[in-house]
Enzyme design. Structure first.
Site, short mmCIF file in Angstrom:
data_model
loop_
_atom_site.label_atom_id
_atom_site.label_comp_id
_atom_site.label_asym_id
_atom_site.label_seq_id
_atom_site.Cartn_x
_atom_site.Cartn_y
_atom_site.Cartn_z
N ASN A 23 0.86 -1.18 0.00
CA ASN A 23 0.00 0.00 0.00
C ASN A 23 0.90 1.23 0.00
OD1 ASN A 23 -1.78 2.08 0.57
ND2 ASN A 23 -2.24 1.39 2.67
N LYS A 69 0.13 4.28 -0.30
CA LYS A 69 -0.51 5.48 0.25
C LYS A 69 -0.26 6.67 -0.70
CE LYS A 69 -0.21 3.41 4.77
NZ LYS A 69 -0.15 3.56 6.20
N HIS A 98 -9.51 1.32 4.83
CA HIS A 98 -8.25 1.46 5.56
C HIS A 98 -8.47 2.40 6.75
CE1 HIS A 98 -4.16 2.70 6.52
NE2 HIS A 98 -3.77 1.60 5.92
N GLU A 143 -6.91 4.82 7.78
CA GLU A 143 -6.74 6.25 7.46
C GLU A 143 -7.99 6.81 6.78
OE1 GLU A 143 -2.97 5.69 5.49
OE2 GLU A 143 -2.10 5.20 7.44
N GLU A 171 -5.57 -4.85 10.65
CA GLU A 171 -4.52 -3.86 10.87
C GLU A 171 -4.80 -3.12 12.17
OE1 GLU A 171 -2.39 -2.65 6.99
OE2 GLU A 171 -4.19 -1.44 7.15
N GLY A 218 2.41 2.29 10.85
CA GLY A 218 3.39 3.36 10.75
C GLY A 218 4.10 3.70 12.05
N SER A 233 3.24 -2.01 10.32
CA SER A 233 4.69 -2.01 10.50
C SER A 233 5.35 -3.33 10.12
CB SER A 233 5.06 -1.61 11.93
OG SER A 233 4.66 -0.28 12.20
#
Ligand code: PGA
Length: 252
Positions: free
Chosen positions: A11, A13, A98, A100, A168, A174, A213
């Site tokens: 991904n 992003k 996701h 985000e 996730e 991250g 991560s």
């Protein structure tokens, strides 16, 4: 690994331009060509690069995915991308829900479900993301939250091979923190059980990826954890050598 395929999904992003994408994809194509047929390598570039990447990987073992799509087929939705547009430029997958998108764009599980259904109807495979925040885990609510997202995010109409789930934990994305393999196994077992109940499908037919991560160093351990059918990789998918090493670690 319950599921017969192993998915390594990158991904990107909101990163990359035409030149950097070309170099990165070149390396991934070479690495993917060395992998057994059971390993599916997918890169999810920003929508602006999807067509370039799809034409670069044509005829190779690498597949392309989008990072989001609208729940409607088309219409007056400035700035949005439809599932059909992703399909049209050569995508086979799309990440949906996701964290985000859920946090920064206030996407609810209900919307995620509609988007996933649109993807399925367009013959894209949605990679439906679920996961708890740190506060929710600390409060002992990880299973409740993930279970709730799962029940509300998976469309009713799904059949085998229609969709992929990705667990996730938001606190692992991250952050450099990954869940322990015990935590991953327990959560994936729970997710598989709930997904089987929700869809009526056999647990063995539902791929559940882990994300958060993931680095080359720990990838093999995660990939060999019970209930894990692959990984969804963010930051490390932008570095050719690191991502290729993650792909390589999927060799049985
Ligand atoms: P990360 O991102 O690997 O950079 O933690 C994973 C993701 O957000 O899909």
């Amino acid at each position: 690994m319950g599921h017969t395929k192993t998915y390594i999904v990158g991904n990107w992003k909101m990163h990359g331009d035409a030149a950097s994408a070309r170099t990165l994809v070149e390396a991934v194509v070479v690495q993917a060509s060395k992998m057994p047929a059971s390993v599916e390598v997918v890169v999810c570039p920003p929508a602006t690069l999807a067509r370039d990447v799809a034409s670069q990987v044509a005829g190779s073992r690498v597949r392309v995915g989008g990072q989001d799509c609208h729940d409607q087929a088309d219409g007056a939705f400035t700035g949005d991308v439809s599932a059909a547009m992703l399909k049209d430029v050569g995508c086979g997958y799309v990440i949906i829900g996701h964290s985000e998108r859920r946090s920064l764009h206030k996407e609810t599980s209900e919307l995620v479900r509609k988007k996933a259904l649109r993807a399925i109807k367009t013959r894209l495979i949605p990679i439906i993301c679920i996961g708890e925040t740190r506060d929710e885990r600390v409060a002992g609510k990880a299973y409740e939250v993930v279970g709730g997202q799962l029940w509300d995010s998976i469309p009713e109409e799904t059949q085998e091979a229609d969709f992929i789930l990705a667990y996730e934990p938001v606190w692992a994305i991250g952050s450099g923190l990954t869940a322990t393999t015990d935590d991953i196994r327990d959560m994936h077992t729970y997710i598989l059980g709930e997904a089987a109940k929700k869809t009526g499908l056999a647990t063995g037919s539902i791929p559940v990826l882990y994300g958060g991560s993931v680095k080359a160093a720990g990838a093999r351990e995660i990939l060999t954890t019970d209930g894990v059918s692959g990984v969804l990789v963010g930051g490390a998918s932008l570095k050719a050598e690191e991502f290729c090493n993650i792909v390589a670690s999927a060799a049985s």
